[in-house]
Design an enzyme around this catalytic site. Sequence first.
Site, PDB file in Angstrom:
ATOM      1  N   ASP A  34      -4.595   0.677  -1.782  1.00 24.85           N
ATOM      2  CA  ASP A  34      -5.106  -0.607  -1.285  1.00 24.85           C
ATOM      3  C   ASP A  34      -5.130  -1.658  -2.392  1.00 24.85           C
ATOM      4  OD1 ASP A  34      -5.503   0.145   1.332  1.00 24.85           O
ATOM      5  OD2 ASP A  34      -7.668   0.488   1.139  1.00 24.85           O
ATOM      6  N   HIS A  89       0.842  -1.202   0.000  1.00 24.71           N
ATOM      7  CA  HIS A  89       0.000   0.000   0.000  1.00 24.71           C
ATOM      8  C   HIS A  89       0.880   1.257   0.000  1.00 24.71           C
ATOM      9  CE1 HIS A  89      -3.448   2.520   1.648  1.00 24.71           C
ATOM     10  NE2 HIS A  89      -2.413   3.217   2.094  1.00 24.71           N
ATOM     11  N   GLU A  90       1.860   1.296   0.894  1.00 27.47           N
ATOM     12  CA  GLU A  90       2.717   2.494   0.984  1.00 27.47           C
ATOM     13  C   GLU A  90       3.542   2.670  -0.288  1.00 27.47           C
ATOM     14  OE1 GLU A  90       1.859   4.441   3.095  1.00 27.47           O
ATOM     15  OE2 GLU A  90       0.939   3.176   4.610  1.00 27.47           O
ATOM     16  N   HIS A 120       1.531   4.164  -3.011  1.00 25.39           N
ATOM     17  CA  HIS A 120       1.277   5.603  -2.872  1.00 25.39           C
ATOM     18  C   HIS A 120       2.243   6.432  -3.732  1.00 25.39           C
ATOM     19  CE1 HIS A 120      -2.000   6.346  -0.245  1.00 25.39           C
ATOM     20  NE2 HIS A 120      -1.500   5.740   0.813  1.00 25.39           N
ATOM     21  N   GLU A 132      -5.898   6.513  -1.485  1.00 27.34           N
ATOM     22  CA  GLU A 132      -5.877   5.379  -0.558  1.00 27.34           C
ATOM     23  C   GLU A 132      -6.429   4.115  -1.219  1.00 27.34           C
ATOM     24  OE1 GLU A 132      -4.301   5.436   2.134  1.00 27.34           O
ATOM     25  OE2 GLU A 132      -3.932   7.585   2.128  1.00 27.34           O
TER      26      GLU A 132
HETATM   27 ZN   LIG Z   1      -2.331   5.203   2.557  1.00 23.45          ZN
END
Ligand SMILES: [Zn+2]
Length: 681
Positions: free
Chosen positions: A585, A520-521, A524, A581
């Site tokens: 995800d 997830h990070e 980003h 986000e």
């Molecule tokens: Zn996030």
Amino acid sequence: MRILRIAIILALAAIAAFAQAPQQPTAKNPKTESVTFSPDLLDKNVDPCTDFYAYACSKWQAQNPIPSDQPGWGRFNELQERGQYIVRDILEKYSANDPKRNAIEQKIGDYYQTCMDESAIEAAGTKPLESELNAIAALQSKQDITKEAIRLQRQGVGVLFSFDSTPDFKNATQVIAETDQGGMALPDRDYYLKDDPKSVEIRKQYVEHVQKMFELLGDTPQKSAAEAKTVMDIETALAKGALDRVSRRDPNKVYHKMTVTELAALAPDFNWTVYFDGIGAPPTQALNVTEPEFFKQMDTALKNTSLDDWKTYLRWQVVHAASPVLPSKFVNENFNFFSKTLAGTKELSPRWKRCVRYADNDLGEAIGQKYVDLTFGASGKERTLKMVNALEKALGDDIQNLSWMGADTKKQAMVKLQAITNRIGYPDKWRDYTPLKIVRGDALGNSLRSNEFAFQHDLNKIGKPVDKQDWPYPPMTVNASYNPLQNNITFPAGILQPPFYDNKADDAMNFGGIGAVIGHELTHGFDDQGSQFDPQGNLRDWWTPQDKKEFDQRTGCVADEYSGFTAIEDVKLNGKLTLGENTADNGGLRIAYMALMDTYAGKEPPPVDGLTAKQRFFLGWANVWCQNRSDAYSRMLANIDPHSPGKFRVNGTVSNMPEFREAYHCKADAPMVRQNACRVW
Ligand SMILES: [Zn+2]
């Protein structure tokens, strides 16, 4: 609230302020690790292909009602609560006035002891506030507002606007000053501006709350009512110039580099020369003015509002900021509006939990040193790094194999991926708290001096190269983040525990948990926001126009998907607010799956508890998002949180993945098989 600083996995810092731990610890011993996963928790009455979240979480939800002093409760909170007990032990250990304590131990121990000494705080009444209120009363002209704004902003009282440091978006190795919208006590400008019945009702309750706070300061009900109206008028005037949350996600809309002279031209009624002389920043030639329109509006408000009304506004901001460390009548009234009305929390949490939270906030890295010694060994760092490497490799493979992206952009994306740096566990160098004075018996002073210390720490960065060793939050934090301006990811010790990472669990569960969080990070860096920054963190377009078009089309699919989900009653999720986000995800879960398959190298282990490794992987993901929320909290978060609620973090992602359909043998028309599946990464 800083902008664009970091994209976090859980929630905004402002929201975390509402997240308190339960009054009555649950039957489980909170000091023991939570169980990562148990097959007993699966709801066999629900078909995973119909509602995967209910299949994985409904039993947990039934067994874990929201504690009365919480707006919501999820698996993150279990972990946070456990951390609070550990921190309390640390703080209590150093609370006694023992001359053998070292400087750090004195600060954290005296801070906590002072915060816990409720009877002393009750006995002092509003006396500690007097000098603050007297300073406001003494203002002679509107010109004096600048000097008072300096004093209050330095102490963490959010008046008028905010001032901090930021990497220069277009020269990201250098730190510059930044002025941003601020000065409003409600969680977002929309609270002041929206006309739906719920917003109108909340505004009415807010004005009542402000009135009560003035009454607690000793003003008559009649005077207090007029004062509350004044506060509402001024904050509404500021809100009118503020940018909405969706726009604030667009870096080009919050980057306006200007000279001080140019800023002064926007708001000539504020004395910027005095401000920059006194605020504590090095001499500033150029700075980022996030939203010029805000400063024009602020100037109009300065011009059109009397000095007396400004004094009323400043008094409100002071008592509002100080309320947590004032006598209980202030604490309770503050709780009644900001936690009960806004977030649906039923009861105030016990004193010790609040004091642990304030100590974490004010002395985070001082406590963090002790926390890390107790909880995080060198092996934790190594294991996590190994997973990060596996996830980076998977994202690289994913980029290389994308059908929609051309060779040129792929090459650039790979350069950016390889430039991402990792911060794991805790900072290499701890913040030096020497200049911060913590005085036993001075709760308000400790709070204000801590704020001033943090403010100065931030301003000291201006004019220097970015210090990548400076962490955004302390190591006991249960969260993780990506910073587009530094192109790095941060995983504090607090999150590297069950249910995210468990030594005793198998790879499938761990890749579904912390693996997907790492994914997830990393993703980003390539979401609608992160993708606008280059490997060095500069706001620079590295995309071919055609690939950008393809990208926008795919993120548009994600935005539409999540806009279709209902947060609560009449409120839908905002697909644009949550786009980054949700993209993270979806990408994170996919690359974690790829990394797990790499690990197996074709040799998938046999089923455990009747569940295949692939099934367990998806359960690992669902598991960390099991949560309950009050209706009011759901409504509030739908307005301000860029993260989707747990249910959609799970069902929204798995329904986009053919791998999920395969793992659970879902029929083509099952609800968890999305007809127009979205995929960016
Ligand atoms: Zn996030």
